[in-house]
Every structure is written in C-alpha cells, then in structure tokens.
Enzyme design. Structure first.
Site, PDB file in Angstrom:
ATOM      1  N   ASP A 137       0.849  -1.193   0.000  1.00 57.40           N
ATOM      2  CA  ASP A 137       0.000   0.000   0.000  1.00 57.40           C
ATOM      3  C   ASP A 137       0.880   1.237   0.000  1.00 57.40           C
ATOM      4  OD1 ASP A 137      -2.364   1.435  -0.009  1.00 57.40           O
ATOM      5  OD2 ASP A 137      -2.569   1.407   2.176  1.00 57.40           O
ATOM      6  N   TYR A 139       1.102   5.665  -0.513  1.00 58.46           N
ATOM      7  CA  TYR A 139       0.575   6.804   0.258  1.00 58.46           C
ATOM      8  C   TYR A 139       0.779   8.026  -0.625  1.00 58.46           C
ATOM      9  CZ  TYR A 139       0.231   9.471   4.748  1.00 58.46           C
ATOM     10  OH  TYR A 139      -0.125  10.291   5.801  1.00 58.46           O
ATOM     11  N   HIS A 144      -4.107  13.799   0.763  1.00 53.73           N
ATOM     12  CA  HIS A 144      -4.354  12.892   1.888  1.00 53.73           C
ATOM     13  C   HIS A 144      -3.199  12.959   2.895  1.00 53.73           C
ATOM     14  CE1 HIS A 144      -5.439   9.357   4.217  1.00 53.73           C
ATOM     15  NE2 HIS A 144      -4.268   8.811   3.940  1.00 53.73           N
ATOM     16  N   ARG A 153       0.083  15.387  13.380  1.00 52.30           N
ATOM     17  CA  ARG A 153       1.377  15.957  13.768  1.00 52.30           C
ATOM     18  C   ARG A 153       1.306  17.467  13.822  1.00 52.30           C
ATOM     19  NH1 ARG A 153       2.813  11.693  10.415  1.00 52.30           N
ATOM     20  NH2 ARG A 153       2.891  13.093   8.654  1.00 52.30           N
ATOM     21  N   GLU A 210     -10.701   3.410   3.341  1.00 55.40           N
ATOM     22  CA  GLU A 210      -9.818   4.250   2.528  1.00 55.40           C
ATOM     23  C   GLU A 210     -10.131   3.950   1.068  1.00 55.40           C
ATOM     24  OE1 GLU A 210      -5.717   3.728   3.755  1.00 55.40           O
ATOM     25  OE2 GLU A 210      -5.978   5.193   5.378  1.00 55.40           O
ATOM     26  N   GLU A 212      -9.233   3.712  -2.527  1.00 53.27           N
ATOM     27  CA  GLU A 212      -7.984   3.575  -3.262  1.00 53.27           C
ATOM     28  C   GLU A 212      -8.253   2.844  -4.579  1.00 53.27           C
ATOM     29  OE1 GLU A 212      -4.572   2.268  -1.023  1.00 53.27           O
ATOM     30  OE2 GLU A 212      -5.419   2.926   0.901  1.00 53.27           O
ATOM     31  N   ASP A 244      -9.146   0.002   1.671  1.00 53.34           N
ATOM     32  CA  ASP A 244      -8.167  -0.346   2.710  1.00 53.34           C
ATOM     33  C   ASP A 244      -8.791  -0.022   4.070  1.00 53.34           C
ATOM     34  OD1 ASP A 244      -5.913  -0.816   4.222  1.00 53.34           O
ATOM     35  OD2 ASP A 244      -4.933   1.078   3.680  1.00 53.34           O
ATOM     36  N   ARG A 248      -8.519   3.303  13.050  1.00 56.64           N
ATOM     37  CA  ARG A 248      -7.716   4.499  13.358  1.00 56.64           C
ATOM     38  C   ARG A 248      -7.204   4.518  14.792  1.00 56.64           C
ATOM     39  NH1 ARG A 248      -6.381   5.598   8.347  1.00 56.64           N
ATOM     40  NH2 ARG A 248      -8.164   6.142   7.046  1.00 56.64           N
ATOM     41  N   GLN A 251      -4.416   2.101  14.963  1.00 53.95           N
ATOM     42  CA  GLN A 251      -3.327   2.640  14.145  1.00 53.95           C
ATOM     43  C   GLN A 251      -2.541   3.713  14.895  1.00 53.95           C
ATOM     44  OE1 GLN A 251      -4.782   4.307  10.467  1.00 53.95           O
ATOM     45  NE2 GLN A 251      -2.763   4.869   9.711  1.00 53.95           N
ATOM     46  N   TYR A 255       1.486   2.658  15.311  1.00 58.53           N
ATOM     47  CA  TYR A 255       2.187   2.889  14.041  1.00 58.53           C
ATOM     48  C   TYR A 255       3.615   3.397  14.161  1.00 58.53           C
ATOM     49  CZ  TYR A 255       1.934   8.025  13.517  1.00 58.53           C
ATOM     50  OH  TYR A 255       2.114   9.373  13.643  1.00 58.53           O
ATOM     51  N   LYS A 264      -4.483  -2.297   9.833  1.00 56.99           N
ATOM     52  CA  LYS A 264      -4.768  -2.437   8.404  1.00 56.99           C
ATOM     53  C   LYS A 264      -4.921  -3.888   7.972  1.00 56.99           C
ATOM     54  CE  LYS A 264      -3.859   1.949   7.257  1.00 56.99           C
ATOM     55  NZ  LYS A 264      -4.639   2.798   6.376  1.00 56.99           N
ATOM     56  N   THR A 268      -8.775  -6.162   3.501  1.00 58.30           N
ATOM     57  CA  THR A 268      -8.652  -5.224   2.373  1.00 58.30           C
ATOM     58  C   THR A 268      -9.556  -5.761   1.272  1.00 58.30           C
ATOM     59  OG1 THR A 268      -6.326  -4.840   2.945  1.00 58.30           O
ATOM     60  CG2 THR A 268      -7.048  -4.128   0.747  1.00 58.30           C
ATOM     61  N   THR A 361      -4.800   6.273  -0.059  1.00 63.50           N
ATOM     62  CA  THR A 361      -6.083   6.978  -0.031  1.00 63.50           C
ATOM     63  C   THR A 361      -6.080   8.134  -1.023  1.00 63.50           C
ATOM     64  OG1 THR A 361      -6.214   6.456   2.303  1.00 63.50           O
ATOM     65  CG2 THR A 361      -7.735   8.128   1.487  1.00 63.50           C
ATOM     66  N   GLU A 375     -10.742  11.988   7.312  1.00 58.60           N
ATOM     67  CA  GLU A 375     -10.627  13.334   6.759  1.00 58.60           C
ATOM     68  C   GLU A 375     -11.993  13.997   6.575  1.00 58.60           C
ATOM     69  OE1 GLU A 375      -8.180  11.152   3.758  1.00 58.60           O
ATOM     70  OE2 GLU A 375      -7.482  13.189   3.344  1.00 58.60           O
TER      71      GLU A 375
HETATM   72 MN    MN Z   1      -4.198   2.818   2.625  1.00 63.20          MN
END
Ligand code: MN
Length: 432
Positions: A137, A139, A144, A153, A210, A212, A244, A248, A251, A255, A264, A268, A361, A375
């Site tokens: 996967d 990014y 996104h 962050r 997600e 994708e 996906d 959250r 995650q 992560y 994840k 899928t 995503t 989001e």
């Molecule tokens: Mn993904």
C-alpha cells in the site's frame, strides 16, 4: 474483418445492454474476472459485457481462444493467463472484442454456443480475480498525506521530508485481501486514547475506509533486477478499486516507528473486475507537476496519470437510501503507478504475477473529495450528516454498507470498474 481497434468509440456489440449510455461494461472495456454460477460452482475466467459475463473457459474449450498451449481460462485465478505477458493480453482483448462486435456473426449467430458462453451478471458469484502473493500500500495522494499530517502531527509541517522525494509505502498483508461483497468484522486490539496512561484491549471504535485504486502486477521479476520507470507500465496488467479498511484508534497507538500493522491487516477489499491498461489508455492525463523533480530513477516523461472518477456511498443498515459522501478523481495522484513499481523494485526486491499495489487513499483538495472518514469528518470534529438529515457519522458503525465506484467517462462510452462493497459486522466479543 474490420481494422477497428478495441478502443474505437464507434464499436457496438450485439450484446445490446453493452451499448446503453452509462453501462460500466461497454465493448471498449472488457474487464477480466473470476466467477462461478449455481449450475457450475467451479470458478473460471470471464469478461464482463453489458449485463452479461462471457465465459472465456467455454470459448477456450471450443478453440475460439487459444492464449496458450495449456488451458488458462478454466483456472480458478487469472494468474496463469496474466503470466503469458502483455502481447497475449492484447491479442486476447482483440479477439474477444471481435467476437462481441455487432457486425461479427460467429458467436452472435451460434445460439447454442451463445447460450453456454453468456451468463447474466445477476446470476454469477464473483471471486478474487488473482491469487495475491504480495500486497503493498502506497501513500501517494499529496492532499491525503497533508490532511493526515495536519491532524496527527503539525499543520505547518504536514508532509514529512521524504514525501516529495519518494513514493512512501509499506508492505501490507496479502492473506486478508477479499473480494467485494465480503462482510468485514470490526477488529479488536490495543488502543490508548491520548487521555489514558496505559493501553487497553477493546473493540475498535474508529473504524474507517480508505478509497484507493490498485494495480495488478503482470510479470515475475528476478531478485536483484530493478524495473525501470520506463518499462514499469508494460508489467502492469490492469487496475481494480480497493478499500483499505482501517482501525484508526489501533493505528494511532501502534504505528510508531514502523508503520501500520494490525490497524490495516484485518481486511482489504477489492472490486472483482480487473480493468486492463489497454482499456484505460484513452483516459491517460498528465499528473501534477513534481517539484522538486524526482531523482533520475523516478523521472518519467509524458502523461503518467489517468482520469478516473471515484465515489463512496455510505448506507447504514436501517437507512432507506445510501448517501454519497465522497466524489473525487485519481488524476491528481502525485506519484504514478510506474514510479511506485520502479521505486518498489529499485532495491532489488522482486515482484510476482498477481501482486497487488494500492495507490494510497485518494483525496482531492475540497472537503467532499476526501477518501476517508478520518478526513471527511476531521477525526470526529465535524461529523457528516447523511441523506435522512439526522443520522451522523464520524466513523463506521456496525451494519454500515460502504460502496466505492470508479469509472472513466468518455464522450460516447464509459469504462466502469463496477464497485467494491463491504458491510461492517459487530466485533467478535467472544475473544475477550
Ligand atoms: Mn491505505
């Protein structure tokens, strides 16, 4: 025999429903999949045309299609066919196109063969189209990555320093890739809300999707031999839609520092029909300008993206109608599929037929074009209101049905991907 190519907009099929405006599967598409029927439960290969499936194993058995010396279309996956390579994919696509053409009588006027080879889509069960050996996967949506970086962050430094220089990705879990229609069990796991001192074991309460796309690798490469960015596209068989599913809360705790793991790997989903790169070719568009310019091994000339419209529908179990909560497009993706494959293999990592490589995503620049609930509802701060005017969602609830669609809209036809769909089941509480 006319010289029209399979992408010619003037082509019409004797399968009338393929000629309807808005059909996902006109004669210009011809996506490959694996299906079974109540009468014959053994999965085999087919091509979607209008509201029908053309059984390729039947055509192969009577010698109308002979892609190889051995049978490939009576297999339960497309891997053996895909392994035959790009020239064979193109030749079979041309042969199938010809057999379905309105002015071609061979199959059109053979009632007994037609009865064996054409099956209504409504009667078939779709299966995973390929055996997926590896799932990666990426990014690659700048919007996104910026949204997630801002949320988790720092809005001022939302993109990490590597992001504009390489297609960030992680190796996902192939064993839990499932076909559209498979129910998705809400995961349980370790979570630690910011307000807690220690983690706890709980059901996921921030379940997300997600939106994708993904490409299917069409060749085995050798360990130690990178695929150049210029050659990469010739090794891609086609594309599917991919959801996906993401936990959250799990995650956010797990992560750091190696990326997603249990958040994840529980499931899928992919759409069952693989749209070939041949069918997508008329919809090629330039990608966004890449600044700074990528290093030479990632430098790609020409139009590297595709104009693929995408949408996400959400329908709670009790709801009478679905709400379209996202409309976006693949075309703005910053890193292309060729760049992703070149980067994936530049270390010497080999890839295999059937490997699944997801885009990341796909989010646009407007609030309603984001490809995840994280989001769309901004981590719960701005819950969405659904079509009934009262039901709200920040994350997925049990019973929710998520449907993603994709299509390339031409002047006279559309290349449809169909849909990838999945319903959320309650967590399995027997485990704790
Ligand atoms: Mn993904």
């Amino acid at each position: 025999m006319s010289k029209l190519t399979p992408n010619d907009p003037s082509l019409r099929s004797w399968v009338d429903t393929a000629n309807l405006a808005g059909s996902d599967f006109p004669i210009q598409n011809l996506p490959f999949g694996i299906f079974s029927t109540p009468q014959l439960r053994t999965p085999r290969a087919g091509v979607a045309i209008g509201d029908q499936v053309l059984d390729l194993s039947v055509l192969e058995s009577v010698g109308l299609l002979t892609p190889a010396a051995h049978r490939v279309f009576d297999q339960t996956t497309l891997n053996d066919f895909i392994a035959l390579g790009k020239n064979t994919w193109q030749r079979v696509r041309e042969q199938v196109s010809l057999l379905l053409r309105a002015d071609e009588a061979h199959l059109r006027d053979n009632a007994s063969l037609r009865a064996r080879a054409l099956i209504p889509l409504q009667q078939v069960t779709m299966h995973l189209p390929v055996k997926v050996g590896g799932y990666t996967d990426f990014y690659s949506s700048k919007e996104h990555a910026t949204n997630v970086g801002s949320m988790f962050r720092d809005p001022a430094n939302a993109l990490l320093p590597n992001w504009l220089h390489l297609p960030v990705g992680y190796n996902g879990r192939a064993s839990s890739v499932v076909v559209s229609g498979t129910d998705i069990r809400r995961p349980v796991g370790q979570v630690k809300p910011p307000t807690a001192d220690v983690p706890s074991f709980a059901r996921c309460t921030k379940l997300d999707f997600e939106l994708e796309t993904a490409f299917i690798v069409g060749a085995d490469t050798a360990l130690g031999e990178p695929v150049s960015v210029d050659r990469a596209e010739s090794l891609i068989f086609g594309m599917v839609l991919l959801n996906d599913w993401s936990a959250r809360d799990i995650q956010q705790w797990e992560y750091v520092p190696l990326g997603p793991f249990n958040a994840k790997s529980f499931a899928t989903s992919i759409s069952p029909w693989i749209v070939t790169m041949g069918a997508l070719e008329p919809f090629r568009v330039p990608g966004p300008v890449q600044d700074p310019p990528p290093l030479p091994y990632l430098a790609q000339s020409g139009a590297r993206s595709f104009n693929i419209s995408l949408s996400v529908d959400l329908q709670p179990q009790e709801a009478r109608e679905a709400t379209t909560i996202c409309r976006t497009n693949y075309r703005a993706m910053y890193w292309s599929m060729a760049q992703q494959l070149a980067h994936h293999t530049v270390s010497g990592c080999n890839v295999s037929v059937g490997d699944l490589m997801a885009s990341g995503t796909i989010s646009g620049s407007t609030p309603d074009s984001c490809g995840s609930l994280l989001e769309l509802a901004w981590n719960g701060q701005r819950p969405l209101t659904l079509a009934d005017g009262k039901t709200q969602r920040s994350f997925l609830e049990d019973g929710d049905l998520v449907t993603m669609r994709g299509w390339c809209q031409g002047d006279t036809y559309r290349i449809g991907f169909g849909a990838v769909q999945g319903r959320v089941l309650a967590a399995n509480h027997q485990r704790f």
